[in-house]
Write an enzyme that holds these catalytic residues in place. Structure first.
Site, PDB file in Angstrom:
ATOM      1  CB  CYS A 131       3.607   3.989   5.227  1.00  0.00           C
ATOM      2  SG  CYS A 131       1.887   3.815   5.733  1.00  0.00           S
ATOM      3  CB  CYS A 134       1.478   6.697   6.699  1.00  0.00           C
ATOM      4  SG  CYS A 134       1.510   5.033   7.387  1.00  0.00           S
ATOM      5  CG  ASP A 135       3.785   9.415   4.903  1.00  0.00           C
ATOM      6  OD1 ASP A 135       3.259   9.893   5.925  1.00  0.00           O
ATOM      7  OD2 ASP A 135       4.821   8.734   4.927  1.00  0.00           O
TER       8      ASP A 135
END
Length: 310
Positions: A131, A134-135
């Site tokens: 992701c 997300c990261d």
């Protein structure tokens, strides 16, 4: 007893909920994670009609969820562990309780496919990610590696350039599997380079990922890629496709290569059970086709409940 239970709150499930709710059907949506499914972790959704400029997947997902709730859908955060579609009354069991309905709409979507390289599982959330949204912020001004050559991989690689100092795309073949427009944009991006005819054999590190062992698919030569001393590590983002979440429904509905078979009305082989979105056996899997599936399933579910033939 519900009129409709929808398993999954991605675009397909939420669209089905919206149409079911507007038809004044008592509707329950069960989602084990966050609403929106895969698009909730997508940085930009610019191919959905009417989406706002720079609108992210999370924002679109939240609007879909709020709209479904506005029309009366009940949404619970639970994981479905068993189903029984054998009778007219469908039974859906979670870890906490059991629900019953006249109709079930399966909208469980698909999950990220794992690379299968040694060390992949060991370094999940310690350098390995599926992701970018997300990261990506964890790798500000650092190098990252994107594994995959499809549309999602190349688009996420471009998103990562907002944070990373350099993005290396690793793909097992020479040819990419994305549209020419997306490929041209990536090749024009000075922060992106390509490692083609290459596969990842091993992911290594200590606390975080700091080394990759890769192999050239033509020469079979292997080499080690190590993080520079200043960064001490790097990110590995894997985008190589998805696996339909259908294990729960084996023996309950007919499958084809693990995807659920339906007709154009979203009906499965089992009366009173529909399937929509990425979990369905179809050619094109986009947000717009998922929401279309949800609409079609809900309208036909309403017809089924009111006595029209299956």
């Amino acid at each position: 007893m519900y009129d409709i239970i929808i398993i999954g709150a991605g675009p397909a499930g939420l669209s089905a909920g919206l149409y079911a709710g507007r038809s004044e059907l008592k509707t329950l949506i069960i989602e084990k994670a966050v609403a929106g499914g895969q698009i909730s972790s997508t940085s930009k959704v610019d191919n959905y009609p009417g989406s706002m400029e720079n609108a992210g997947g999370m924002e679109l997902s939240e609007r879909m969820k709020d709209q479904a709730k506005q029309f009366g859908c009940e949404i619970v955060s639970q994981e479905v562990v068993d189903v029984d579609f054998s009778g007219k009354v469908k039974k859906v069991k979670t870890k906490k309780q059991e629900f019953e309905s006249k109709v079930v709409i399966i909208a469980t979507g698909a999950a990220a496919r794992k690379l299968g390289a040694q060390g992949e599982e060991d370094f999940l959330n310690r350098g390995v990610s599926y992701c970018a949204t997300c990261d990506a912020p964890f790798y500000k001004d650092m190098e990252v590696y994107v594994v995959g050559g499809g549309e999602a991989a190349i688009e996420e690689a471009q998103y990562l350039t907002k944070f990373a100092s350099k993005v290396h795309i690793i793909h097992r073949r020479q040819g990419l599997r994305c549209s020419k427009l997306v490929e041209d944009e990536a090749r024009a991006n000075e922060k992106i380079d390509f490692m083609l005819d290459t596969v990842v054999k091993e992911i290594k590190g200590d606390v975080e990922v700091n080394e990759l062992i890769v192999e050239n698919t033509v020469t079979k030569e292997t080499k080690s890629i190590k993080a520079n001393s200043e960064d001490g590590g790097f990110g590995v983002f894997i985008f190589i496709g998805n696996i339909p979440q259908t294990k729960l429904f084996e023996g309950q509905v007919e499958l084809n290569n693990s995807y659920i078979k339906t007709n154009e009305d979203m009906k499965t082989s089992t009366e009173g059970v529909f399937a929509v979105g990425d979990v369905r056996d179809k050619k094109i899997r986009q947000v717009v086709t998922a929401t279309s599936d949800g609409c079609i399933a809900a309208i036909n579910a309403n017809d089924h409940i009111t006595g029209k033939e299956w």
